[in-house]
Design a protein around this motif. Sequence first.
Motif, PDB file in Angstrom:
ATOM      1  N   TYR A 402       5.670   0.807   1.749  1.00 48.49           N
ATOM      2  CA  TYR A 402       4.214   0.868   1.568  1.00 48.49           C
ATOM      3  C   TYR A 402       3.777   0.389   0.181  1.00 48.49           C
ATOM      4  CZ  TYR A 402       4.442   5.196  -1.217  1.00 48.49           C
ATOM      5  OH  TYR A 402       4.675   6.122  -2.203  1.00 48.49           O
ATOM      6  N   THR A 403       4.682   0.448  -0.789  1.00 46.98           N
ATOM      7  CA  THR A 403       4.351  -0.019  -2.140  1.00 46.98           C
ATOM      8  C   THR A 403       4.340  -1.541  -2.227  1.00 46.98           C
ATOM      9  OG1 THR A 403       6.692   0.243  -2.694  1.00 46.98           O
ATOM     10  CG2 THR A 403       5.210   2.044  -3.287  1.00 46.98           C
ATOM     11  N   GLN A 404       4.878  -2.222  -1.197  1.00 45.35           N
ATOM     12  CA  GLN A 404       4.934  -3.681  -1.208  1.00 45.35           C
ATOM     13  C   GLN A 404       3.755  -4.320  -0.474  1.00 45.35           C
ATOM     14  OE1 GLN A 404       8.960  -3.497   0.613  1.00 45.35           O
ATOM     15  NE2 GLN A 404       9.604  -4.831  -1.069  1.00 45.35           N
ATOM     16  N   LEU A 405       2.887  -3.509   0.107  1.00 39.71           N
ATOM     17  CA  LEU A 405       1.767  -4.037   0.873  1.00 39.71           C
ATOM     18  C   LEU A 405       0.676  -4.585  -0.045  1.00 39.71           C
ATOM     19  CD1 LEU A 405       1.549  -1.131   3.471  1.00 39.71           C
ATOM     20  CD2 LEU A 405       2.439  -3.438   3.907  1.00 39.71           C
ATOM     21  N   PRO A 406      -0.080  -5.580   0.427  1.00 37.30           N
ATOM     22  CA  PRO A 406      -1.177  -6.121  -0.388  1.00 37.30           C
ATOM     23  C   PRO A 406      -2.197  -5.044  -0.751  1.00 37.30           C
ATOM     24  CG  PRO A 406      -0.719  -7.559   1.474  1.00 37.30           C
ATOM     25  CD  PRO A 406       0.079  -6.319   1.693  1.00 37.30           C
ATOM     26  N   LYS A 407      -2.825  -5.182  -1.909  1.00 36.39           N
ATOM     27  CA  LYS A 407      -3.780  -4.185  -2.394  1.00 36.39           C
ATOM     28  C   LYS A 407      -5.085  -4.249  -1.592  1.00 36.39           C
ATOM     29  CE  LYS A 407      -0.628  -3.361  -5.393  1.00 36.39           C
ATOM     30  NZ  LYS A 407       0.350  -2.300  -5.110  1.00 36.39           N
ATOM     31  N   LEU A 408      -5.821  -3.140  -1.635  1.00 34.83           N
ATOM     32  CA  LEU A 408      -7.050  -3.033  -0.848  1.00 34.83           C
ATOM     33  C   LEU A 408      -8.323  -3.126  -1.692  1.00 34.83           C
ATOM     34  CD1 LEU A 408      -5.976  -0.244   1.694  1.00 34.83           C
ATOM     35  CD2 LEU A 408      -6.025  -2.720   2.034  1.00 34.83           C
ATOM     36  N   SER A 409      -8.206  -3.666  -2.862  1.00 33.55           N
ATOM     37  CA  SER A 409      -9.363  -4.075  -3.679  1.00 33.55           C
ATOM     38  C   SER A 409     -10.378  -2.968  -3.926  1.00 33.55           C
ATOM     39  CB  SER A 409     -10.069  -5.273  -3.025  1.00 33.55           C
ATOM     40  OG  SER A 409      -9.153  -6.313  -2.805  1.00 33.55           O
ATOM     41  N   ASN A 410      -9.946  -1.904  -4.560  1.00 32.94           N
ATOM     42  CA  ASN A 410     -10.855  -0.832  -4.989  1.00 32.94           C
ATOM     43  C   ASN A 410     -11.715  -0.277  -3.849  1.00 32.94           C
ATOM     44  OD1 ASN A 410     -10.035  -0.934  -7.748  1.00 32.94           O
ATOM     45  ND2 ASN A 410     -11.260  -2.809  -7.971  1.00 32.94           N
ATOM     46  N   LEU A 411     -11.121  -0.087  -2.702  1.00 30.40           N
ATOM     47  CA  LEU A 411     -11.826   0.480  -1.547  1.00 30.40           C
ATOM     48  C   LEU A 411     -12.166   1.941  -1.848  1.00 30.40           C
ATOM     49  CD1 LEU A 411     -12.386  -0.758   1.357  1.00 30.40           C
ATOM     50  CD2 LEU A 411     -10.486   0.657   2.132  1.00 30.40           C
ATOM     51  N   ALA A 427      -3.563  10.624  -1.080  1.00 29.19           N
ATOM     52  CA  ALA A 427      -4.162  10.081  -2.302  1.00 29.19           C
ATOM     53  C   ALA A 427      -3.176   9.170  -3.036  1.00 29.19           C
ATOM     54  CB  ALA A 427      -4.610  11.219  -3.213  1.00 29.19           C
ATOM     55  N   HIS A 428      -1.916   9.574  -3.091  1.00 29.40           N
ATOM     56  CA  HIS A 428      -0.888   8.766  -3.760  1.00 29.40           C
ATOM     57  C   HIS A 428      -0.756   7.399  -3.092  1.00 29.40           C
ATOM     58  CE1 HIS A 428       2.931   7.766  -5.745  1.00 29.40           C
ATOM     59  NE2 HIS A 428       3.330   7.350  -4.544  1.00 29.40           N
ATOM     60  N   TRP A 433      -2.397   1.432  -3.141  1.00 32.48           N
ATOM     61  CA  TRP A 433      -3.059   0.260  -2.571  1.00 32.48           C
ATOM     62  C   TRP A 433      -4.350  -0.063  -3.336  1.00 32.48           C
ATOM     63  CZ3 TRP A 433      -2.559   3.065   2.756  1.00 32.48           C
ATOM     64  CH2 TRP A 433      -1.213   3.010   3.183  1.00 32.48           C
ATOM     65  N   GLU A 434      -4.495   0.580  -4.528  1.00 32.50           N
ATOM     66  CA  GLU A 434      -5.643   0.374  -5.427  1.00 32.50           C
ATOM     67  C   GLU A 434      -6.970   0.785  -4.790  1.00 32.50           C
ATOM     68  OE1 GLU A 434      -5.606  -3.560  -7.097  1.00 32.50           O
ATOM     69  OE2 GLU A 434      -3.761  -3.177  -8.237  1.00 32.50           O
TER      70      GLU A 434
END
Length: 537
Positions: A402-411, A427-428, A433-434
């Motif tokens: 899950y740490t390798q997945l693309p970020k979710l842009s401050n969702l 939350a972690h 995912w940002e």
Amino acid sequence: MKKVNLLILDDKAENIISLEALLADIDNVNIISTTDPNEALKLCWKNDISIALVDVQMPDINGFEFVSLLKANPKTSHIIAIMVTAISKEDKYLIKGLQSGAVDYLYKPLNPEITIAKVNAFIKQVEIQEEIIHKNAELEQSKIALIQANREAEHARKSKEIFLANMSHEIRTPINGIMGIMHMLKNSPLNEEQMDWVKRLDTASNSLLMIINDILDISKIDSGMLKIEFENFNLKDLVHETANIFRLKAESKGLEFDITFDDSLPKIVRFDSLRLQQILTNFISNALKFTDDGSIEFSVNTISHNNNKHTIAFAVKDTGIGIRAESVEKIFQEFEQGDDRITKKFGGTGLGLAIVKRLAKLLDGEVKAESNYGQGSVFTFIVEMEEVIAEKLDEKKENLQYTQLPKLSNLNTLVAEDNDLNSFMLAHMLRKWECNVTIVKNGRLALEALESNDYDLILMDTHMPIMSGFEAITEIRNSLNPKLSNIPIITISASVMEHEQKAAFEVGADDVIGKPFNPLELYNKIVKACKLQIINS
């Protein structure tokens, strides 16, 4: 059998005496007589009179009027009235008597044989009617008892379902937190020993999850709610995936673990892969549990085929403790083991093979067990599968952490979850995912948070104190603010009961995810619900 009450009404006492003497030899009859029609009416009201022999010519009230009065009263309308007359046998009198409600005539002077025969016939008719009434009463009582039994059974079923749903929730919630923490630990710097600890914890958690799933599956099968879902898949790949789950344990016990395939097996089949894997998992798990030395052989062979229909046998053979001949059928019953001592030594709920037996029936297949006590056992599942020709399956995506997945842009994400461990784990992951995360402990607090802040997504637990997730979702969807009423909502439920997941969609959830969940599954549901365009780096 109780006697039939027969009334004789005649204004002349000598006629009554004569008729009583004539009927004296008839069995099962109790004769009541009177010369007064008014007294006769009272006797009919107060006594259970079944047959009345009524003289036609009487002062004050004649026989026709008397019978009419009997038939007009609901309490006496059932009485079989027979006219006794010395007047002409003309049709007009016969018709008048039948119109008043009489069913037959006896003519004076009475013929003894005819009189006795007719009275006997009507007594038999009364007895038959009473037997019918008695049987109907018994049937009605049986119907009432059956309805009550069905109500009690339905109540028991619902109580069982509620208990299982609550138990599922109470167990799955902490398991979700434990498995979430394990995902976090796997993505943190651990030494070799610590990683071994995590793997052992992962195995124990999956074993616990398997037990609760077995209990729920039994309940679903009992209620007819377990669905069979067919899909296309590579048969050998599924067998290898299933076996690989247990290969490490087999090696740790020093057991040989071999898989063999028949060359004529179809490559791609259409079948319920989940239920097939469940059956095979039970077979291999049992073989490992009861085998300490020797080997386990997992073979898949084609028994026969006709066009694209293949009858396939999946067999797991072990060199374990075996089963006594008299106990082979017993092991397929719920909560049963081949020997009570087995539970004490090896553990187990006794549900696995019971589920296998029922799943096999649902899949139109057959389960067989053969065993030599002290030498080992063979468990076989035989079923027909449809071969899919020239079907290309989608390539499996790489199983990223899950740490390798693309970020979710401050969702901006609102998490409503009353369990601290689950909210911490969620939350972690979201922050990895940002996502910007706000945590509240119930539906009421979630509504308050929505009044003061804007969110792109809500992750809503279904069971919470003060206000449940369903109640909160209903209020959100009823909001007059379109931005609020259309916000994507994913419910996180510890219940796997279909009716609860269906209820989540009915109140307005965009998607549902069950506890425990894989982080990748949660990530994909968030991307889908929020309609995000993800670009892999």
